[in-house]
Design a protein around this motif. Structure first.
Motif, mmCIF file in Angstrom:
data_model
loop_
_atom_site.group_PDB
_atom_site.id
_atom_site.type_symbol
_atom_site.label_atom_id
_atom_site.label_comp_id
_atom_site.label_asym_id
_atom_site.label_seq_id
_atom_site.Cartn_x
_atom_site.Cartn_y
_atom_site.Cartn_z
ATOM 1 N N UNK A 584 6.307 -12.026 -13.656
ATOM 2 C CA UNK A 584 6.415 -10.666 -12.948
ATOM 3 C C UNK A 584 5.111 -10.043 -12.805
ATOM 4 N N UNK A 585 5.217 -8.962 -11.907
ATOM 5 C CA UNK A 585 4.288 -8.240 -11.625
ATOM 6 C C UNK A 585 4.520 -6.770 -11.384
ATOM 7 N N UNK A 586 3.739 -5.745 -11.557
ATOM 8 C CA UNK A 586 3.830 -4.487 -11.590
ATOM 9 C C UNK A 586 2.651 -3.712 -11.467
ATOM 10 N N UNK A 587 2.496 -2.461 -11.028
ATOM 11 C CA UNK A 587 3.906 -1.915 -10.367
ATOM 12 C C UNK A 587 4.005 -2.486 -8.809
ATOM 13 N N UNK A 588 5.161 -1.866 -8.397
ATOM 14 C CA UNK A 588 5.275 -2.464 -7.117
ATOM 15 C C UNK A 588 6.637 -1.360 -6.513
ATOM 16 N N UNK A 589 6.096 -0.323 -5.563
ATOM 17 C CA UNK A 589 4.589 -0.341 -4.964
ATOM 18 C C UNK A 589 3.598 -0.271 -5.744
ATOM 19 N N UNK A 590 2.283 -0.431 -5.228
ATOM 20 C CA UNK A 590 0.972 -0.195 -6.026
ATOM 21 C C UNK A 590 -0.041 0.483 -4.963
ATOM 22 N N UNK A 591 -1.045 1.274 -5.940
ATOM 23 C CA UNK A 591 -2.069 1.699 -5.159
ATOM 24 C C UNK A 591 -3.076 0.635 -5.042
ATOM 25 N N UNK A 592 -3.174 -0.591 -5.429
ATOM 26 C CA UNK A 592 -4.071 -1.811 -5.345
ATOM 27 C C UNK A 592 -4.391 -2.629 -6.530
ATOM 28 N N UNK A 593 -3.974 -1.946 -7.734
ATOM 29 C CA UNK A 593 -4.373 -2.760 -8.955
ATOM 30 C C UNK A 593 -2.796 -3.192 -9.359
ATOM 31 N N UNK A 594 -2.602 -4.619 -9.652
ATOM 32 C CA UNK A 594 -1.582 -5.576 -9.991
ATOM 33 C C UNK A 594 -1.884 -5.868 -11.434
ATOM 34 N N UNK A 623 -4.622 -8.655 -14.604
ATOM 35 C CA UNK A 623 -4.472 -7.790 -13.608
ATOM 36 C C UNK A 623 -5.767 -8.257 -12.634
ATOM 37 N N UNK A 624 -5.497 -7.614 -11.290
ATOM 38 C CA UNK A 624 -6.224 -7.608 -10.226
ATOM 39 C C UNK A 624 -6.456 -6.582 -9.338
ATOM 40 N N UNK A 625 -7.452 -6.230 -8.658
ATOM 41 C CA UNK A 625 -7.678 -5.397 -7.855
ATOM 42 C C UNK A 625 -7.638 -5.824 -6.346
ATOM 43 N N UNK A 647 6.789 -10.403 -2.772
ATOM 44 C CA UNK A 647 6.210 -9.627 -2.029
ATOM 45 C C UNK A 647 5.846 -8.102 -2.899
ATOM 46 N N UNK A 648 4.826 -7.619 -2.340
ATOM 47 C CA UNK A 648 4.202 -6.544 -2.920
ATOM 48 C C UNK A 648 3.796 -5.495 -1.840
ATOM 49 N N UNK A 649 3.982 -4.357 -2.092
ATOM 50 C CA UNK A 649 3.999 -3.291 -1.309
ATOM 51 C C UNK A 649 2.650 -2.438 -1.770
ATOM 52 N N UNK A 650 1.486 -2.252 -0.834
ATOM 53 C CA UNK A 650 0.485 -1.454 -0.971
ATOM 54 C C UNK A 650 0.516 -0.034 -0.424
ATOM 55 N N UNK A 651 0.453 0.907 -1.230
ATOM 56 C CA UNK A 651 0.689 2.138 -0.593
ATOM 57 C C UNK A 651 -0.697 2.672 -0.093
#
Length: 651
Positions: A584-594, A623-625, A647-651
């Motif tokens: 799993x990954x979070x947050x989603x949506x994200x500011x860029x760091x996952x 994590x990654x930026x 899928x990931x949304x970048x805000x």
């Protein structure tokens, strides 16, 4: 008697010029390819504005019913120093003042008339009339007289264009020394008086050695006048065309042909930048020639080949990859199929891909834009990948005229003539992704523009395939057959999507049926979906809001037509996801760091929704930026068990 003759001659001469504008010359049928068709008008006085006048072309065939098929608005134009206005295609020399497409003037028996009227007065299919008629000519190319059309226009003679396959002729108006008007055929004389009188013009011809040049290279453009100029001739040119502008080249565009000579040239150097702007078309055109100097040709096109094209992460159909491009289907898209079989399964599938509350239909013109994206060559983003011939072709080589050699166009895998669908007038308008028709299972006409069943194709090969059934047609000799599973899934999709279509065994003749089912099932099994096909499924989904289920779930074919007919369908879990569900990954949506949780992650790949790889991380902690602009992206997580895509949304 002599006095009476003089009065008669004056009457004839005056009657000849009772109109302010007349048809002076017509060439409706140029040899071979109809690239130099034109009509020439003449005014009583030179430099006559033609505002308020229109040209109307009438179809004299049985299907045309002596009615209008084309109207040209003459607003904004004027005749030249000799009172002449030429309306023609690019192959006309000297170049027309009003440019029209090639091969649009019909051969005959037909007619053309000048009217003092509005374009709106002559919608397509308007019966020929003398109302507001200024002048008309009824003509043919060795056709029987259309007496009805002549009567409608008040004409008594149908003139014949006596050109042959190797000899060009035009119908020309002459006035003899007594002022008597007549028409005959002769070698065409556009922008020149038919009898050789009038002010002499001096056309300038543009010439370039090649039709395309790579970024970073230089080439010469030469300008040659028909006769030596009698004083220094200064003129300017433009190379701009859509995205191509002065930032894309260096070179002189202000030129001089010296007195007593007839040519000059300029050297153009194409800028080698790092922008992926695609191949572009340079359009060489005169800006300020003044009569009697006129363009001999104009709008000469040269291709600037961009060397900054991108290469996709996946392969072409002849070098296929799988697992890189993931389906963008919504969660639960096919869930309603589970537990169903046979007719109920068919109906549930149609309810998904033909849902009138969701699915959209685009125009046939929009399909060009769809294919440029959906059929983009993975090895070169400036090209489309051609079905059947299995090769890339520059996107700019779309067929727009009568010539099809080296061009590409749109192929209906389920031929229109067999499906019973065709164009309507609105299909000619490319109005974009956000303008669409509501469509349903009974909207068979929309099969004409359903991009799931349309492919970019070599135009000549498209004609070769014609409307043959698959099995009759198996593709060009020497190809790998990489298209076979693709076209099988596209026509099977059409059967489910539209009521009235069916894929059957053999080679049927009934409208709505296409064969051969056995061949297509074999093609489907031996050429399974690959990344190229999944990507085009995703692209078409963005436009139409429906998917080809036989790409997402290829086993469905067996449950509807093949070895599992009658068995209950249960949607399988993707092989790639077995043992990976805990990732799993979070947050989603994200500011860029996952941040990531679950099994050890070996590497991460980040893709745009179009499938272009943007980032790769080969060493991953927790994590990654991403450092990406706002938008939707796909992240592929790889570990020792395989991979999974999210899928990931970048805000």
């Amino acid at each position: 008697m002599k006095r009476f003759l003089i009065v008669l001659v004056l009457f004839v001469f005056h009657n000849t010029w009772s109109q302010v504008l007349i048809i002076n010359e017509l060439d409706p049928d140029t040899p071979s390819t109809d690239t130099a068709e034109f009509i020439e008008l003449k005014s009583q006085t030179p430099n006559f504005p033609t505002d308020g006048y229109i040209l109307v072309f009438f179809n004299g065939s049985s299907s045309g019913a002596d009615s209008s098929y084309m109207v040209i608005d003459l607003d904004g134009y004027q005749t030249d120093n000799n009172g002449l206005l030429v309306i023609g295609s690019e192959g006309v020399y000297p170049f027309p003042q009003l440019l029209i497409s090639e091969n649009v003037i019909q051969n005959g028996a037909d007619a053309v008339g000048i009217y003092q009227a509005s374009v709106s007065d002559f919608p397509e299919g308007t019966l020929a009339t003398q109302t507001n008629l200024i002048d008309a000519i009824v003509y043919g190319t060795n056709d029987a007289d259309d007496t009805v059309l002549m009567s409608l226009l008040g004409e008594t003679v149908q003139y014949n264009d006596n050109g042959t396959s190797s000899t060009q002729r035009s119908i020309q108006r002459f006035v003899d020394g007594m002022g008597v008007e007549s028409y005959s055929t002769a070698t065409p004389t556009p922008r020149r008086e038919n009898d050789g009188s009038g002010t002499a013009i001096n056309p300038i011809q543009i010439s370039v050695a090649e039709t395309q040049y790579d970024e970073g290279t230089s080439f010469d453009i030469t300008f040659t006048s028909e006769t030596n100029v009698t004083s220094d001739l200064n003129f300017t040119i433009s190379l701009n065309n859509f995205g191509f502008n002065t930032s894309d080249f260096t070179g002189n565009t202000s030129l001089t042909i010296l007195s007593g000579t007839n040519s000059t040239s300029t050297t153009i150097t194409l800028t080698d930048d790092s922008d992926d702007e695609g191949d572009e078309v340079i359009k060489i055109k005169f800006l300020d020639l003044v009569e009697p100097i006129v363009p001999g040709n104009n709008f000469v096109e040269v291709r600037a080949v961009d060397n900054d094209f991108t290469v996709a992460a996946w392969g072409t159909p002849t070098n296929p990859t799988t697992g890189i491009v993931q389906s963008t289907q919504p969660n639960g898209y096919y869930d309603s199929l589970d537990g169903l079989s046979d007719l109920a399964l068919r109906q549930a599938l149609q309810d998904i891909i033909a849902d009138p509350n969701v699915v959209r239909a685009q125009t046939y013109a929009d399909v060009i834009d769809i294919l440029m994206e959906a059929d983009q060559n993975p090895a070169n983003s400036n090209q489309v990948w051609l079905v059947y011939t299995e090769e890339g072709r520059p996107k700019l080589d779309l067929q727009t005229g009568s010539s099809n050699t080296g061009k590409w166009n749109r192929e209906h895998t389920f031929p229109r003539s067999r499906g019973g669908f065709d164009n309507i007038e609105e299909d000619d308008i490319a109005d974009g992704i956000d303008v669409f028709w509501t469509t349903k299972a009974d909207s068979l006409r929309h099969g004409n523009s359903d991009a799931h069943a349309l492919r970019a194709v070599d135009a000549v090969e498209n004609s070769t395939r014609s409307n043959q059934h698959y099995g009759e047609y198996i593709g060009p000799v020497g190809t790998l057959g990489s298209f076979r599973g693709d076209v099988a899934r596209s026509v099977l999709y059409m059967e489910i999507r539209y009521n009235g279509l069916e894929v059957v065994n053999g080679f049927p003749t009934a409208t709505g049926q296409l064969g051969d089912l056995a061949t297509l099932l074999d093609w489907h099994r031996n050429d399974p979906p690959d990344d190229f096909e999944m990507n085009r499924n995703n692209v078409v989904y963005n436009w139409q809001f429906n998917r080809n289920p036989f790409i997402d779930q290829p086993d469905l074919v067996e449950y509807i037509w093949g070895n599992n007919v009658g068995d209950v369908w249960d949607q399988p879990l993707s092989v790639d996801e077995i043992g990976l569900e805990e990732l799993s990954l979070h947050p989603n949506p994200s500011k860029g760091r996952i941040y990531f949780e679950g099994s050890d992650i070996k590497s991460i790949e980040v893709y745009s929704v179009e499938g272009k790889q943007l980032r790769q991380f080969n060493s991953v902690e927790n994590f990654v930026d991403l450092d990406l602009a706002s938008g939707l992206y796909l992240i592929k997580l790889n570990n020792s068990n395989g991979f999974i895509t999210r899928k990931i949304i970048i805000e």
